[in-house]
Design a protein around this motif. Structure first.
Motif, mmCIF file in Angstrom:
data_model
loop_
_atom_site.group_PDB
_atom_site.id
_atom_site.type_symbol
_atom_site.label_atom_id
_atom_site.label_comp_id
_atom_site.label_asym_id
_atom_site.label_seq_id
_atom_site.Cartn_x
_atom_site.Cartn_y
_atom_site.Cartn_z
ATOM 1 N N TYR A 1 -4.410 -13.341 15.263
ATOM 2 C CA TYR A 1 -2.892 -13.310 14.525
ATOM 3 C C TYR A 1 -2.309 -12.041 14.124
ATOM 4 C CZ TYR A 1 -3.794 -18.333 15.566
ATOM 5 O OH TYR A 1 -4.048 -19.415 16.184
ATOM 6 N N GLU A 2 -3.257 -11.071 13.817
ATOM 7 C CA GLU A 2 -2.694 -9.932 13.106
ATOM 8 C C GLU A 2 -1.664 -9.408 14.204
ATOM 9 O OE1 GLU A 2 -6.427 -7.670 10.771
ATOM 10 O OE2 GLU A 2 -5.320 -6.710 12.331
ATOM 11 N N GLN A 3 -1.524 -9.447 15.157
ATOM 12 C CA GLN A 3 -0.512 -8.881 16.059
ATOM 13 C C GLN A 3 0.786 -9.481 16.151
ATOM 14 O OE1 GLN A 3 -1.714 -9.084 20.233
ATOM 15 N NE2 GLN A 3 -2.550 -11.086 20.123
ATOM 16 N N ASN A 4 0.848 -10.643 15.550
ATOM 17 C CA ASN A 4 2.048 -11.301 15.103
ATOM 18 C C ASN A 4 2.892 -10.639 14.106
ATOM 19 O OD1 ASN A 4 1.238 -12.915 17.262
ATOM 20 N ND2 ASN A 4 0.515 -14.710 15.774
ATOM 21 N N TYR A 5 2.235 -9.912 13.388
ATOM 22 C CA TYR A 5 2.841 -9.321 11.853
ATOM 23 C C TYR A 5 2.744 -7.928 12.218
ATOM 24 C CZ TYR A 5 1.916 -13.860 10.108
ATOM 25 O OH TYR A 5 2.019 -15.578 9.933
ATOM 26 N N GLY B 1 -1.833 -1.189 20.550
ATOM 27 C CA GLY B 1 -0.908 -2.177 21.118
ATOM 28 C C GLY B 1 -1.585 -3.083 21.657
ATOM 29 N N SER B 2 -2.938 -3.461 21.263
ATOM 30 C CA SER B 2 -3.313 -4.648 21.900
ATOM 31 C C SER B 2 -4.492 -4.854 20.745
ATOM 32 C CB SER B 2 -3.995 -4.399 23.410
ATOM 33 O OG SER B 2 -4.846 -3.161 23.343
ATOM 34 N N ARG B 3 -5.345 -6.266 21.146
ATOM 35 C CA ARG B 3 -6.608 -6.085 20.079
ATOM 36 C C ARG B 3 -7.637 -6.616 20.832
ATOM 37 N NH1 ARG B 3 -8.925 -11.108 20.732
ATOM 38 N NH2 ARG B 3 -9.588 -10.817 18.742
ATOM 39 N N SER B 4 -8.993 -6.224 20.559
ATOM 40 C CA SER B 4 -10.252 -6.627 21.115
ATOM 41 C C SER B 4 -10.956 -7.386 20.230
ATOM 42 C CB SER B 4 -10.754 -5.795 21.964
ATOM 43 O OG SER B 4 -11.152 -4.551 21.174
ATOM 44 N N GLY B 5 -11.223 -6.795 18.964
ATOM 45 C CA GLY B 5 -12.013 -7.283 18.001
ATOM 46 C C GLY B 5 -11.389 -7.722 16.416
ATOM 47 N N ALA B 6 -9.955 -7.454 16.541
ATOM 48 C CA ALA B 6 -9.177 -7.902 15.161
ATOM 49 C C ALA B 6 -8.831 -9.274 15.441
ATOM 50 C CB ALA B 6 -8.085 -7.113 15.171
ATOM 51 N N ASN B 7 -8.641 -10.040 14.208
ATOM 52 C CA ASN B 7 -8.132 -11.468 14.215
ATOM 53 C C ASN B 7 -6.873 -11.340 15.267
ATOM 54 O OD1 ASN B 7 -6.551 -13.725 13.492
ATOM 55 N ND2 ASN B 7 -7.581 -13.818 11.682
ATOM 56 N N PRO C 1 5.211 3.810 17.319
ATOM 57 C CA PRO C 1 5.917 4.705 18.378
ATOM 58 C C PRO C 1 5.300 6.060 18.982
ATOM 59 C CG PRO C 1 7.830 3.900 16.881
ATOM 60 C CD PRO C 1 6.387 3.562 16.469
ATOM 61 N N TYR C 2 4.659 6.528 17.924
ATOM 62 C CA TYR C 2 3.695 7.804 18.236
ATOM 63 C C TYR C 2 2.557 7.444 19.495
ATOM 64 C CZ TYR C 2 0.618 11.973 17.937
ATOM 65 O OH TYR C 2 -0.362 12.959 18.187
ATOM 66 N N TYR C 3 1.892 6.351 19.077
ATOM 67 C CA TYR C 3 0.689 5.915 19.901
ATOM 68 C C TYR C 3 1.266 5.234 21.160
ATOM 69 C CZ TYR C 3 -2.451 7.460 16.342
ATOM 70 O OH TYR C 3 -2.757 8.176 15.386
ATOM 71 N N ASP D 1 0.720 -1.229 -0.167
ATOM 72 C CA ASP D 1 0.071 0.112 0.052
ATOM 73 C C ASP D 1 0.951 1.436 -0.008
ATOM 74 O OD1 ASP D 1 -2.553 -1.448 0.298
ATOM 75 O OD2 ASP D 1 -1.874 -1.744 2.200
ATOM 76 N N TYR D 2 0.367 2.583 -0.612
ATOM 77 C CA TYR D 2 1.067 3.650 -0.431
ATOM 78 C C TYR D 2 0.130 4.523 0.678
ATOM 79 C CZ TYR D 2 3.520 2.246 -4.669
ATOM 80 O OH TYR D 2 4.243 1.811 -5.334
ATOM 81 N N LEU D 3 -0.999 4.477 0.517
ATOM 82 C CA LEU D 3 -1.900 4.925 1.774
ATOM 83 C C LEU D 3 -2.540 4.178 2.426
ATOM 84 C CD1 LEU D 3 -3.599 8.163 0.054
ATOM 85 C CD2 LEU D 3 -1.948 8.086 1.896
ATOM 86 N N VAL D 4 -2.490 3.916 3.827
ATOM 87 C CA VAL D 4 -3.029 2.732 4.394
ATOM 88 C C VAL D 4 -3.520 3.295 5.803
ATOM 89 C CG1 VAL D 4 -0.505 2.341 5.412
ATOM 90 C CG2 VAL D 4 -2.417 0.376 5.325
ATOM 91 N N LEU D 5 -4.633 2.617 6.204
ATOM 92 C CA LEU D 5 -5.220 2.701 7.539
ATOM 93 C C LEU D 5 -4.513 2.047 8.406
ATOM 94 C CD1 LEU D 5 -8.988 2.645 6.906
ATOM 95 C CD2 LEU D 5 -7.581 4.514 6.885
ATOM 96 N N TYR D 6 -4.302 2.574 9.511
ATOM 97 C CA TYR D 6 -3.567 1.750 10.804
ATOM 98 C C TYR D 6 -4.416 0.635 11.478
ATOM 99 C CZ TYR D 6 0.258 5.150 10.773
ATOM 100 O OH TYR D 6 1.226 6.068 10.492
ATOM 101 N N ALA D 7 -3.691 -0.360 11.669
ATOM 102 C CA ALA D 7 -4.471 -1.345 12.214
ATOM 103 C C ALA D 7 -4.933 -1.289 13.845
ATOM 104 C CB ALA D 7 -3.818 -2.569 11.872
ATOM 105 N N GLU D 8 -5.792 -2.276 14.267
ATOM 106 C CA GLU D 8 -6.036 -1.986 15.692
ATOM 107 C C GLU D 8 -4.962 -1.968 16.542
ATOM 108 O OE1 GLU D 8 -9.166 -3.490 18.614
ATOM 109 O OE2 GLU D 8 -8.406 -5.147 17.427
#
Length: 749
Positions: A679-683, A671-677, A688-690, A659-666
């Motif tokens: 396994y996403e956080q493994n990748y 720095g954590s997930r509650s509704g995303a797959n 650093p900003y957040y 991607d060139y323009l991309v939305l950030y992932a949860e």
């Protein structure tokens, strides 16, 4: 009502011709017959008639025989062919060879015949012609039309005329005619010189009444005199019996055309004479100019001899032009060998050049390198192929000498203390000096004369290529290079160009100069899926350096759009927080997360990842970004659940997109997930900003007092409608895919 009468009438014109033949002892040829429909009604022929009322057919006479029942009557048979039809025959006539109507008749009602188309058989009719002396009528018949031949007709007429009882009235008329000859014979027709003896024929000559004498035969053209003397018992009109002299002529033969030159002659330096078409020395005398050597036009004359005349009747000499053509120069001279600039006067040598054939002119010598134009003009006896005689231009050349170039210095280092330097180009001749930087965002160049000025712009290296164009007298030498090292970056991110920022990123030096959270203005212009941005300035801020480089790539500075007045903002369209299928800032135009981030309407269409920064899709946010930013944007490899559709926490669902323009992932935001797959956080790695605890609350870009929710790219793992989002208070939530939410995309430079 008067009774209708029928019969044959000899016309006045016909009677006059018959009487003249009787008096002169000549024959009257009868050659043609005709029939007609009388103009549609009965009529009585008259002696003054000269034509039929309405002629329908004209042709030859079938036969003419002496009547066996009526004295001095000839029965003339007329046969109308079977293929002539469609009229009623009411009239017929016969004609002499000069077209005079001799006799005309009408036909009684009982003889009317309808000749209709398609009716087979021919129509036969008779004209009964009574004349005083039938022997003077000479009928020209067509034997194929009837069985009676011309010989049978002549025999029948002779037998009839030998009978003294056959025409007693004509004998009485002849006895009543005096032996007076009223007409002196004249030459009949004309004679033309043939080279053989000829005698004339005579009009009005009867050897029974006149004796022919004088000159009665001749060969050459000219006038001769014959005599005619009445025989015993005959006198001229006025009882004169002396000979009468009659001139007769043999005309000159006609020369149909003035002779013309036969074939062609071409100059070769020797004397030449032409041959002639339509020339006979018996008929014409040749004079004038009859031979020549040089190319050109000459005039001969032709005069008819005594027995000949021209086609126009004249006998004087006529001119005839003849020519000796120019010899052909088939090959244009060309420069022999080559010349190279020396600083002295030089002249070319020539192939295929003969001064007797061609005159040399134009540019015949030169000093400077370049093209020159000489001219070659045929001399008087020569011409070019195709016939031209004007000058032809031929280009000849003095070639340029080999050029040379050296640079001083051959390497250069620029820094904050010495941000610019110069390179001197040492060259031969006057060729223009030019220079080009291999990295104009790092070092720019300008040229004045043979001095190249190099100005450092940003950190990095560049190669300055110096070239010299071909000059007046020297060829272009090989280009030379000077290597330049630039150690320049502005500590304030805003003061650097995007090209300079990219250079720092390429050198992985950005973190040494700038910090996470530093900003640079971006101006957005254009329509994005139905929403128009007009000079909207948003601060792009750094969210990380070489973020998650092992998966997303090295040499990248990550940014997010963005901030206004130091507030995190999300871009919102006019349908914000409303579901629907229209164009807008939706994850999909239908309420589904099937296909995850990879196949989403937001990724491909709204942001524009179906294209590239150099060729962005129309109406995308990528297309609305300024060109200098798009020029440095780098692709990012992002990992996301690209299946969705309520398939749960499945590791294989997590795949890469570029991607060139991309939305950030949860996980990248929280720095954590509650509704995303899970396994996403493994990748993924939290930016650093957040990670530094900066606020996640975003405000509407065009209403900075209004907090809004904004999209994340992670699909909700346990449902088929939602993607993850950041609430207006900065927490995590799910949003329907077809809802219009805030957009705060990231990119890398």
């Amino acid at each position: 009502m008067p009774e209708k009468t029928y019969g044959t009438v000899i016309t006045s014109s016909g009677a006059a011709l018959i009487a003249a033949c009787i008096l002169n002892g000549t024959k009257l040829p009868i050659t043609d017959a005709a029939v007609g429909d009388g103009g549609g009604a009965y009529y009585q022929p008259t002696v003054d008639q000269t034509e039929l009322k309405n002629k329908k057919w004209e042709g030859e006479i079938a036969s003419a025989t002496i009547s066996t029942t009526t004295a001095n009557m000839i029965d003339v048979k007329i046969i109308v062919p079977a293929d002539v039809g469609g009229f009623i025959v009411r009239e017929a006539a016969i004609y002499s060879e000069d077209g005079t109507m001799i006799a005309v008749c009408n036909t009684p009602d009982t003889e009317k015949v309808a000749i209709d188309e398609g009716v087979s058989g021919k129509l036969t009719l008779l004209m009964h012609l009574i004349v005083a002396d039938t022997s003077v009528l000479q009928f020209v018949i067509n034997p194929s039309l009837d069985t009676v031949s011309e010989e049978d007709l002549a025999a029948a007429i002779d037998a009839h005329n030998e009978d003294p009882e056959a025409h007693p009235d004509i004998i009485e008329r002849i006895d009543a005619i005096t032996h007076t000859i009223r007409t002196v014979p004249t030459q009949s027709g004309s004679l033309t010189y043939t080279g053989s003896p000829q005698s004339p024929t005579w009009n009005g000559y009867n050897p029974d009444t006149l004796t022919l004498g004088g000159v009665t035969q001749g060969t050459d053209a000219g006038t001769y005199e014959a005599t005619f003397t009445p025989k015993e018992g005959y006198t001229w009109d006025g009882e004169d019996t002396s000979p009468k002299t009659v001139s007769w002529t043999i005309g000159r033969a006609t020369v149909a055309a003035v002779p013309t030159q036969s074939g062609s002659l071409t100059y070769d330096g020797t004397a030449k004479s032409p041959s002639w078409s339509d020339y006979s020395n018996a008929a014409l005398t040749l004079g004038g100019v009859t031979s020549g050597t040089n190319a050109g036009a000459y005039t001969a004359t032709f005069t008819p001899t005594a027995n000949y005349q021209w086609f126009d009747g004249s006998t004087s000499a006529k001119d005839a032009t003849w020519n000796i053509g120019r010899a052909t120069v088939s090959t244009l001279p060309s420069q022999s060998g080559s010349l190279t600039y020396t600083g002295s006067v030089q002249s070319p040598t020539w192939s295929n050049y003969n001064s007797a054939v061609l005159t040399l002119g134009g540019d015949t010598s030169g000093v400077n390198a370049g093209n020159y134009s000489a001219t070659f003009t045929p001399t008087a006896n020569y011409q070019w192929s195709g016939g031209g005689t004007g000058p032809q231009s031929v280009t000849w050349t003095i070639g340029k000498a080999a050029g040379s170039l050296s640079l001083n210095p051959q390497s250069l280092t620029l820094n904050n203390g010495t941000p610019s330097g110069t390179i001197t180009a040492v060259r031969a001749g006057d060729g223009a000096v030019s220079a080009q930087s291999s990295a104009p965002g790092i070092a720019s160049v300008s040229v004045s004369g043979n001095t190249v000025t190099v100005t450092g712009l940003a950190y990095g290296t560049a190669t300055i290529t110096v070239s010299v164009a071909a000059g007046t007298n020297y060829t272009a030498p090989a280009s030379k290079q000077c290597s330049v090292t630039v150690n320049l970056f502005n500590d304030t991110l805003e003061s650097n160009s995007w090209a300079s920022i990219k250079a720092a990123s390429d050198a992985d030096d950005g973190a040494n100069v700038w910090s996470v959270g530093d900003t640079k203005a971006v101006t957005i212009n254009g329509t994005v899926q139905g929403f128009s941005f007009s000079n909207l300035t948003v601060q792009a801020f750094i969210t990380g350096f070489n973020h998650n480089a092992s998966r997303e790539g090295n040499h990248k500075i990550h940014f997010q759009l963005g901030k206004i007045s130091n507030k995190l903002v999300a871009l919102c369209d006019n349908n914000y927080n409303n579901t629907g299928s229209s164009a807008g800032f939706r994850m999909n135009q239908s309420n589904t997360n099937a296909g995850g981030w990879k196949d989403s309407y937001m990724r491909k269409t709204v942001l524009g990842n179906s294209g590239t920064p150099t060729s962005p899709p129309a109406n995308s946010l990528l297309a609305a970004l300024p060109s200098d930013l798009r020029a440095v944007m780098k692709p990012i490899t992002k990992y996301t659940d690209n299946v969705g559709n309520n398939t749960g926490n499945v590791e294989s669902n997590v795949t890469a997109t570029t991607d060139y323009l991309v939305l950030y992932a949860e996980f990248e935001v929280f720095g954590s997930r509650s509704g995303a797959n899970s396994y996403e956080q493994n990748y993924q790695v939290q930016y650093p900003y957040y990670q530094a605890g900066n606020s996640k609350v975003a405000y509407k870009h065009n209403a900075l007092d209004t907090a809004v929710w904004w999209w994340l790219r992670s699909p909700y793992y346990n449902g088929n409608n939602d993607f993850r989002a950041v609430t207006a208070s900065g927490g995590g939530t799910d949003g329907n895919a077809n809802n219009s939410g805030g957009v705060a995309p990231g990119f890398a430079a």
